[in-house]
Design a protein around this motif. Structure first.
Motif, short mmCIF file in Angstrom:
data_model
loop_
_atom_site.label_atom_id
_atom_site.label_comp_id
_atom_site.label_asym_id
_atom_site.label_seq_id
_atom_site.Cartn_x
_atom_site.Cartn_y
_atom_site.Cartn_z
N MET A 1 0.84 -1.20 0.00
CA MET A 1 0.00 0.00 0.00
C MET A 1 0.88 1.26 0.00
O MET A 1 0.64 2.21 -0.76
N LEU A 2 1.90 1.27 0.84
CA LEU A 2 2.81 2.43 0.88
C LEU A 2 3.52 2.60 -0.46
O LEU A 2 3.69 3.73 -0.94
N LEU A 3 3.93 1.49 -1.08
CA LEU A 3 4.58 1.56 -2.39
C LEU A 3 3.60 2.08 -3.44
O LEU A 3 3.97 2.91 -4.28
N SER A 4 2.36 1.61 -3.39
CA SER A 4 1.37 2.07 -4.38
C SER A 4 1.11 3.57 -4.24
O SER A 4 0.97 4.27 -5.24
N ILE A 5 1.04 4.06 -2.99
CA ILE A 5 0.79 5.48 -2.78
C ILE A 5 1.95 6.32 -3.30
O ILE A 5 1.74 7.38 -3.91
N PHE A 6 3.18 5.85 -3.07
CA PHE A 6 4.33 6.55 -3.64
C PHE A 6 4.24 6.59 -5.16
O PHE A 6 4.48 7.63 -5.79
N TYR B 1 -3.20 3.97 5.44
CA TYR B 1 -1.88 4.37 4.94
C TYR B 1 -1.99 5.17 3.64
O TYR B 1 -1.01 5.78 3.20
N GLN B 2 -3.18 5.18 3.03
CA GLN B 2 -3.35 5.99 1.83
C GLN B 2 -3.20 7.48 2.12
O GLN B 2 -2.91 8.26 1.22
N TYR B 3 -3.38 7.85 3.38
CA TYR B 3 -3.24 9.26 3.71
C TYR B 3 -1.80 9.76 3.62
O TYR B 3 -1.56 10.96 3.71
N SER B 4 -0.84 8.83 3.45
CA SER B 4 0.55 9.26 3.22
C SER B 4 0.68 9.99 1.89
O SER B 4 1.71 10.61 1.62
N MET B 5 -0.37 9.93 1.07
CA MET B 5 -0.34 10.62 -0.22
C MET B 5 -0.11 12.11 -0.07
O MET B 5 0.57 12.74 -0.88
N ILE B 6 -0.65 12.72 1.00
CA ILE B 6 -0.48 14.16 1.19
C ILE B 6 0.98 14.50 1.47
O ILE B 6 1.47 15.56 1.07
N VAL B 7 1.70 13.58 2.14
CA VAL B 7 3.12 13.81 2.42
C VAL B 7 3.90 13.87 1.11
O VAL B 7 4.70 14.78 0.88
#
Length: 304
Positions: free
Chosen positions: A23-28, A248-254
């Protein structure tokens, strides 16, 4: 605890960790693709981006499409499938059109509200019961959108409205996707790219700019990155419960803030940061409430 139980616990924990990592990789990857798209539309039209990006994505998916071609002949609820593709095409076009005029972090902030919109609309569209606690979180989340939007005669710009409209379309798209859970992943993904291919083919002749060789590589990379991101997010949701990985999708804003500053020199306003924080807080509460109620089918994915 028996050896079998220990192994099962270990396997479950490993699957959850793998799901979180994917999920973190996909968001990046989604964020990187969004930044590439914003860079591209500074020179080329949104229609040209949609068409060439979709060409690359469909070419990459073509072997899988051919292998599973039988799945396309027995689609469930074709009318709803068409509506899903229409909404998907509109929200992708709206996203990239909004990035022409707004900082990347601002557009992402409006899209972060999509999980809140999904919960709010699920009671109306799907007939699901939404209790007062989640309605309170929904209202707080809308407040966060208003804080980020800073509504006034000067700030209620049409690019902001386009971004917010895209977010609402994305929420409806997710609700329809939830209703079409039996549809294979390859059908869902390839139909989304097919929709942007058609719209891009219609729009791209207007204001066509002949791309250089280097920029063609950039178009192709944007399509390939979007495919990779979709595959990662789909696999993540199969390895771990939605309530575990979706927050963890909210890491998109970062990533939006980082790419916006490094690539475009955008510095997010305090209103955008505060609004994003309120939206994230409300969204996390909704996800925790969904998990408490055991409703792990409340899944959303980032825009393709």
């Amino acid at each position: 605890m028996t050896l079998f139980a220990k192994l099962s616990t270990y396997d479950d924990r490993s699957a959850r960790l793998a799901g979180i990592g994917l999920m973190l990789l996909s968001i990046f990857m989604f964020s990187f693709g969004d930044a590439m798209g914003k860079f591209i539309v500074a020179t080329y039209s949104v229609g040209q981006l949609l068409w060439l990006r979709a060409c690359a994505a469909l070419l990459l998916l073509l072997p899988t499409i051919w292998k599973q071609r039988a799945e396309f002949t027995r689609l469930e609820r074709p009318g709803l499938q068409l509506l899903r593709v229409t909404l998907s095409t509109f929200e992708v076009a709206a996203f990239f059109l909004a990035t022409v005029y707004l900082p990347l972090a601002d557009v992402i902030t409006y899209y972060l509200a999509a999980p809140i919109f999904v919960t709010a609309l699920s009671g109306i569209v799907l007939g699901e019961r939404v209790g007062w606690r989640r309605w309170t979180a929904i209202l707080i989340g809308f407040g966060g959108v208003l804080v980020a939007l800073r509504p006034s005669a000067q700030t209620m710009s049409w690019p902001a409205m386009i971004a917010l409209g895209g977010s609402l379309s994305f929420a409806l798209l997710m609700l329809i996707t939830r209703s079409l859970r039996a549809t294979p992943d390859i059908v869902l993904a390839s139909s989304q790219f097919a929709g942007t291919f058609v719209l891009g083919a219609v729009l791209s002749p207007f204001g066509w700019v002949a791309p250089s060789g280097g920029h063609l590589v950039l178009f192709a990379a944007a399509g390939c990155v979007s495919v990779g991101a979709l595959l990662c997010v789909n696999r993540s949701l199969k390895l771990a419960p939605a309530s575990v990985v979706v927050p963890y999708q909210y890491s998109m804003i970062v990533w939006a803030v980082i790419f916006g500053f490094v690539v475009f020199g955008d510095v997010p306003s305090w209103a955008t940061i505060a609004g994003a924080a309120i939206i994230i807080g409300a969204g996390l509460y909704i996800f925790l409430r969904e998990r408490e109620l055991g409703r792990e089918d409340a899944v959303v994915s980032p825009p393709a």
